[in-house]
Design an enzyme around this catalytic site. Structure first.
Site, PDB file in Angstrom:
ATOM      1  CG  HIS A   1      -1.849   1.170   1.285  1.00 31.42           C
ATOM      2  ND1 HIS A   1      -2.788   1.314   2.284  1.00 31.42           N
ATOM      3  CD2 HIS A   1      -1.974   2.285   0.506  1.00 31.42           C
ATOM      4  CE1 HIS A   1      -3.457   2.444   2.102  1.00 31.42           C
ATOM      5  NE2 HIS A   1      -2.972   3.059   1.037  1.00 31.42           N
TER       6      HIS A   1
ATOM      7  CD  GLU B   1      -0.045   5.455  -0.785  1.00 29.40           C
ATOM      8  OE1 GLU B   1       0.824   5.514   0.108  1.00 29.40           O
ATOM      9  OE2 GLU B   1      -1.254   5.617  -0.561  1.00 29.40           O
TER      10      GLU B   1
ATOM     11  CG  HIS C   1       2.110   9.133   2.164  1.00 25.63           C
ATOM     12  ND1 HIS C   1       1.736   9.626   3.394  1.00 25.63           N
ATOM     13  CD2 HIS C   1       1.012   8.500   1.663  1.00 25.63           C
ATOM     14  CE1 HIS C   1       0.475   9.289   3.641  1.00 25.63           C
ATOM     15  NE2 HIS C   1       0.008   8.614   2.602  1.00 25.63           N
TER      16      HIS C   1
END
Length: 268
Positions: free
Chosen positions: A77, A151, A155
């Protein structure tokens, strides 16, 4: 599994790691954070949760097939840095950081991308070689899902991470977890209901009690099926193979109860 067999798996995992990650992961901005969260999905449970909630199913769920190696369903993930001290000093708290990540105001102030429109995020700049490796362990990468782009925007981009190094670190650690007693436990209990204590015991067997204290398990449904496994890791050890010294205890064990199901391919 005997010690010799586990040792062979560890060697294979180390080889896979060296192939997956060609360079160390280094933050060139906002580097004053001390932890990462490694988030691994149990893909069949994730897909079951979308189906049960009547939410749109991405291609990686709609086209999911059985695999001989059941650890295949332990997928990537993300890898999430904790709140940097320099960002906290500008008034960003944990709640805002968790919600917005790199798009937090006033800093890092990166463009915000919504989860419902992941493909609006900029391309990551991944090499073709790393993109191929990532697609093996992150089914939502590329295609119409764009999980990798989302993502990285949320992040990774604000830390100046080289995308190959950041995603390569996730690929490496995914292989290491699969090759550990945790992967053995997941494969042996595919499609079965297990206890949280059994899962914790597998983590302790792999890396000790601190690793078990770093563990958070996410579940959905009633009765519950596992959707995600999270480990909290020391930032200072991120470029070394997972070991007893890699893990940081954290106070939030997740929402899974005493038992949950390691869902198999297909929908209930």
């Amino acid at each position: 599994m005997n010690k010799i067999g586990y040792g062979i798996l560890c060697v294979l995992a180390t080889c896979a790691a060296s192939l997956a990650q060609a360079q160390p992961l280094v933050a060139t901005r906002y580097a004053d954070f001390d932890r990462y969260v490694l988030a691994l999905s149990w893909q069949t449970g994730f897909c079951q949760s979308l189906h049960a909630e009547k939410r749109p199913e991405p291609d990686e769920c709609r086209l999911q097939k059985e695999q001989a190696d059941k650890t295949h369903f332990l997928t990537v993930h993300g890898l999430w840095p904790s709140l940097p001290k320099s960002v906290a000093a500008r008034g960003v708290d944990e709640r805002r950081w968790v919600r917005y990540g790199c798009a937090s105001r006033p800093i890092p102030n990166a463009p915000e991308v919504r989860a419902s429109r992941k493909c609006d995020a900029e391309e990551t700049g991944l090499s073709l070689e790393m993109a191929a490796k990532l697609s093996d362990v992150m089914p939502g990468a590329g295609g119409n899902s764009c999980l990798d782009r989302y993502e990285y925007a949320r992040h990774g981009v604000c830390f100046g991470f080289d995308p190959d190094a950041w995603f390569g670190t996730m690929v490496r650690m995914n292989h290491e977890v699969k090759a550990s007693p945790v992967g053995t436990f997941l494969a042996a209990n595919y499609g079965k209901t297990v206890s949280r204590s059994e899962m914790t015991a597998a983590v302790e067997k792999a890396w000790g009690k601190n690793a078990a204290k770093s563990l958070a398990l996410r579940c959905d449904g009633n009765p519950a099926w596992l959707t995600e496994i999270q480990f909290t890791l020391k930032a200072s050890t991120i470029n070394a193979p997972l070991s007893k010294s890699s893990f940081v205890p954290q106070p939030h064990p997740g929402n899974c109860g005493s038992t949950f199901t390691l869902d198999a391919v297909g929908y209930d």
